[in-house]
Design a protein around this motif. Structure first.
Motif, PDB file in Angstrom:
ATOM      1  N   GLU A 125       1.122  -1.244   0.298  1.00 38.14           N
ATOM      2  CA  GLU A 125       0.109   0.151  -0.130  1.00 38.14           C
ATOM      3  C   GLU A 125       0.764   1.262  -0.144  1.00 38.14           C
ATOM      4  N   LEU A 126       1.755   1.378  -0.908  1.00 37.63           N
ATOM      5  CA  LEU A 126       2.789   2.571  -1.116  1.00 37.63           C
ATOM      6  C   LEU A 126       2.280   3.317  -2.281  1.00 37.63           C
ATOM      7  N   PRO A 127       2.080   4.823  -2.004  1.00 38.53           N
ATOM      8  CA  PRO A 127       1.820   5.716  -2.903  1.00 38.53           C
ATOM      9  C   PRO A 127       2.842   5.755  -3.717  1.00 38.53           C
ATOM     10  N   CYS A 128       2.691   6.076  -5.087  1.00 34.92           N
ATOM     11  CA  CYS A 128       3.637   6.376  -6.348  1.00 34.92           C
ATOM     12  C   CYS A 128       3.280   6.587  -7.432  1.00 34.92           C
ATOM     13  N   LEU A 129       4.000   7.118  -8.455  1.00 31.86           N
ATOM     14  CA  LEU A 129       3.463   7.541  -9.695  1.00 31.86           C
ATOM     15  C   LEU A 129       4.450   6.884 -10.976  1.00 31.86           C
ATOM     16  N   VAL A 130       3.796   5.903 -11.768  1.00 28.75           N
ATOM     17  CA  VAL A 130       4.506   5.350 -12.801  1.00 28.75           C
ATOM     18  C   VAL A 130       3.754   5.851 -14.014  1.00 28.75           C
ATOM     19  N   VAL A 131       4.750   6.296 -15.022  1.00 29.85           N
ATOM     20  CA  VAL A 131       4.221   6.937 -16.453  1.00 29.85           C
ATOM     21  C   VAL A 131       4.616   5.990 -17.345  1.00 29.85           C
ATOM     22  N   ASP A 132       3.680   5.274 -18.154  1.00 27.40           N
ATOM     23  CA  ASP A 132       3.731   4.525 -19.207  1.00 27.40           C
ATOM     24  C   ASP A 132       3.591   5.003 -20.666  1.00 27.40           C
ATOM     25  N   VAL A 133       4.637   5.223 -21.263  1.00 27.83           N
ATOM     26  CA  VAL A 133       4.089   6.025 -22.884  1.00 27.83           C
ATOM     27  C   VAL A 133       4.323   4.650 -23.827  1.00 27.83           C
ATOM     28  N   SER A 134       3.277   4.407 -24.198  1.00 25.90           N
ATOM     29  CA  SER A 134       3.153   2.834 -24.664  1.00 25.90           C
ATOM     30  C   SER A 134       3.809   2.999 -26.065  1.00 25.90           C
ATOM     31  N   ARG A 135       4.499   1.576 -26.431  1.00 26.23           N
ATOM     32  CA  ARG A 135       4.569   1.628 -27.771  1.00 26.23           C
ATOM     33  C   ARG A 135       4.158   0.059 -28.081  1.00 26.23           C
ATOM     34  N   GLY A 136       4.500  -0.253 -29.539  1.00 28.60           N
ATOM     35  CA  GLY A 136       3.925  -1.441 -29.865  1.00 28.60           C
ATOM     36  C   GLY A 136       4.738  -2.678 -29.624  1.00 28.60           C
ATOM     37  N   GLY A 137       4.059  -3.747 -29.307  1.00 25.99           N
ATOM     38  CA  GLY A 137       4.585  -5.078 -28.978  1.00 25.99           C
ATOM     39  C   GLY A 137       3.828  -6.125 -29.725  1.00 25.99           C
ATOM     40  N   PRO A 138       4.055  -7.552 -29.331  1.00 28.16           N
ATOM     41  CA  PRO A 138       4.571  -7.938 -28.121  1.00 28.16           C
ATOM     42  C   PRO A 138       5.961  -8.024 -28.356  1.00 28.16           C
ATOM     43  N   GLY A 139       6.626  -8.415 -27.375  1.00 23.53           N
ATOM     44  CA  GLY A 139       8.053  -8.439 -27.165  1.00 23.53           C
ATOM     45  C   GLY A 139       8.723  -6.973 -27.441  1.00 23.53           C
ATOM     46  N   LEU A 140       9.779  -6.825 -27.919  1.00 18.90           N
ATOM     47  CA  LEU A 140      10.426  -5.453 -28.071  1.00 18.90           C
ATOM     48  C   LEU A 140       9.599  -4.745 -29.272  1.00 18.90           C
ATOM     49  N   GLY A 141       9.045  -5.327 -30.246  1.00 21.35           N
ATOM     50  CA  GLY A 141       7.928  -4.660 -31.000  1.00 21.35           C
ATOM     51  C   GLY A 141       8.759  -3.391 -31.933  1.00 21.35           C
ATOM     52  N   THR A 142       8.130  -2.363 -31.483  1.00 21.56           N
ATOM     53  CA  THR A 142       8.439  -1.146 -32.234  1.00 21.56           C
ATOM     54  C   THR A 142       8.466   0.077 -31.305  1.00 21.56           C
ATOM     55  N   ILE A 143       9.136   0.926 -31.771  1.00 27.10           N
ATOM     56  CA  ILE A 143       9.271   2.198 -30.851  1.00 27.10           C
ATOM     57  C   ILE A 143       7.953   3.162 -31.454  1.00 27.10           C
ATOM     58  N   GLN A 144       7.143   2.727 -32.316  1.00 20.85           N
ATOM     59  CA  GLN A 144       5.858   3.552 -32.853  1.00 20.85           C
ATOM     60  C   GLN A 144       4.727   3.355 -31.695  1.00 20.85           C
ATOM     61  N   PRO A 145       3.764   4.398 -31.641  1.00 18.54           N
ATOM     62  CA  PRO A 145       2.624   4.019 -30.560  1.00 18.54           C
ATOM     63  C   PRO A 145       1.812   3.020 -30.684  1.00 18.54           C
ATOM     64  N   SER A 146       1.356   2.720 -29.528  1.00 19.83           N
ATOM     65  CA  SER A 146       0.271   1.981 -29.193  1.00 19.83           C
ATOM     66  C   SER A 146      -0.353   2.031 -28.043  1.00 19.83           C
ATOM     67  N   GLN A 147      -1.509   1.243 -27.755  1.00 21.36           N
ATOM     68  CA  GLN A 147      -2.361   1.352 -26.601  1.00 21.36           C
ATOM     69  C   GLN A 147      -2.660  -0.039 -26.168  1.00 21.36           C
ATOM     70  N   ALA A 148      -1.855  -1.028 -26.460  1.00 21.06           N
ATOM     71  CA  ALA A 148      -1.947  -2.314 -26.074  1.00 21.06           C
ATOM     72  C   ALA A 148      -1.462  -2.790 -24.801  1.00 21.06           C
ATOM     73  N   ASP A 149      -1.266  -1.716 -23.814  1.00 22.85           N
ATOM     74  CA  ASP A 149      -0.924  -1.855 -22.707  1.00 22.85           C
ATOM     75  C   ASP A 149      -2.051  -1.990 -21.723  1.00 22.85           C
ATOM     76  N   TYR A 150      -3.255  -1.908 -22.192  1.00 20.23           N
ATOM     77  CA  TYR A 150      -4.419  -1.524 -21.350  1.00 20.23           C
ATOM     78  C   TYR A 150      -4.755  -2.645 -20.332  1.00 20.23           C
ATOM     79  N   PHE A 151      -4.607  -3.775 -20.641  1.00 16.89           N
ATOM     80  CA  PHE A 151      -4.758  -4.922 -19.887  1.00 16.89           C
ATOM     81  C   PHE A 151      -3.564  -4.984 -18.939  1.00 16.89           C
ATOM     82  N   MET A 152      -2.563  -4.632 -19.101  1.00 17.54           N
ATOM     83  CA  MET A 152      -1.473  -4.756 -18.270  1.00 17.54           C
ATOM     84  C   MET A 152      -1.726  -3.621 -17.147  1.00 17.54           C
ATOM     85  N   ALA A 153      -2.211  -2.613 -17.552  1.00 18.16           N
ATOM     86  CA  ALA A 153      -2.353  -1.326 -16.708  1.00 18.16           C
ATOM     87  C   ALA A 153      -3.220  -1.392 -15.744  1.00 18.16           C
TER      88      ALA A 153
END
Length: 359
Positions: free
Chosen positions: A99-127
């Motif tokens: 129960e520790l407060p903190c902030l994590v910023v995820d600027v998502s990119r394409g996957g799975p794996g290393l994938g690409t450096i281009q934009p994605s919204q495929a981290d929705y489930f993970m988040a």
């Protein structure tokens, strides 16, 4: 004093971190969010406010540094992109379990794996479904502008400390890299040790001999005790669902069809709504601002007047599952997405909506 600037989304996260009185940032470079740490290094807040900025050995190291600083009641954060957040999964679970407060910023990119450096919204489930092992949730905010990248740093810290829970800003590579004008918040001072003791002294590790001895841990070997703790967490998440839902509606009062989208997809969806309206289709936009808590009741209430919902995402379809759960079998819910770093256009969204209507 607040001021107006033209800034990149990643850069403004760094600026907002300093202005909100953040005590420490620990991170590791990865495209497309590296400018967060680079901007902090350039601004050198350790010279002005004493804020610690440190490049850790890895994402795993950085999230555990966040754990240590958060244990002391400090306002602390990290940032990364999709593969880096995956490496932080165990640490996120530990933070939630302690129960520790903190902030994590995820600027998502394409996957799975290393994938690409281009934009994605495929981290929705993970988040939104945890981000690690165990029954836990992060508070998740989804910005759709550079201004919100700034504002949500303040909001995320407020919510994290209100509920003693990790918070995440889930952005995408477009929002992180785009430039817009932004109104910067007037700087807030970092809290003193005495202020931290007053606000977090009941749980934070202080290291002071003359204060209550607090223990930060997520370990409990007695299953009955641990079940009660998990029930406490679930009650907290229920309170967050009840009290912290945030969303935005555009042209929804008379809408017959809805585009549901967040982040850059919501920006694209807004233009698609304009094009559909010009062609006589009564379309509206529903944008969840909090992905956890998801505005399930709100979208379900709006669904009573609708003929269909189109979920637009830079993924193969993730938020669409929460939308379908929200509305049940009352109306069709379709999905349109691009992935692999390809960004959809407003005209593509319009065609997807027409297809749903005709089907």
């Amino acid at each position: 004093m607040s001021e107006l600037r033209l800034m990149k989304g990643n850069e403004v996260v760094a600026e907002a971190a300093i202005r909100c009185g953040c005590d420490a940032y620990f991170g590791y470079p990865i495209t497309p969010q590296s400018e967060v740490m680079e901007t902090l290094m350039e601004l050198q807040p350790w010279e002005t406010s004493g804020m610690v900025v440190l490049q850790a050995e890895s994402e795993t190291a950085s999230i555990n540094m966040v754990y240590g600083a958060a244990s002391a009641g400090k306002r602390v954060m990290t940032s990364s992109s999709s593969p880096g957040i995956s490496l932080m999964a165990e640490g996120l679970s530990y933070l939630a379990g302690a129960e520790l407060p903190c902030l994590v910023v995820d600027v998502s990119r394409g996957g799975p794996g290393l994938g690409t450096i281009q934009p994605s919204q495929a981290d929705y489930f993970m988040a939104t479904k945890g981000g690690g092992h165990g029954d836990f949730h992060l508070i998740v905010l989804a910005p759709a502008s550079v201004q919100e990248m700034h504002d949500f740093v303040f909001l995320a810290f407020d919510l994290a400390f209100k509920y003693r829970n990790p918070a995440m800003i889930l952005a995408d590579g477009v929002i992180g890299q785009m430039m817009e004008k932004v109104q910067l918040h007037a700087p807030l001072p970092r809290r003193t040790d005495e202020e931290i003791a007053r606000s977090s002294g009941s749980w934070a590790v202080t290291g002071k001999r003359n204060r209550r001895r607090n223990i930060i841990t997520s370990v409990e070997l007695d299953p009955a005790v641990h079940e009660k703790f998990n029930q406490k967490l679930q009650a907290k998440y229920a309170a967050i669902r009840e009290q912290e839902v945030r969303y935005e509606e555009l042209l929804c009062s008379d809408a017959e069809y809805l585009i549901a989208a967040y982040g850059i997809s919501a920006r694209i969806g807004q233009k698609a709504v304009e094009l559909l309206r010009a062609e006589g289709v009564k379309a509206g936009l529903f944008r969840p601002i909090t992905l956890f808590p998801f505005p399930a009741k709100e979208i379900a209430a709006r669904a009573a007047q609708l003929k269909g919902i189109l979920c637009v995402e830079l993924s193969a379809g993730q938020m669409v599952e929460d939308v379908r759960l929200s509305v049940g079998n009352r109306l069709p819910v379709a999905h349109f997405g691009r992935n692999g770093g390809v960004i959809h256009s407003p005209s593509e969204v319009v065609e997807a909506m027409k297809k749903m209507i005709n089907d």
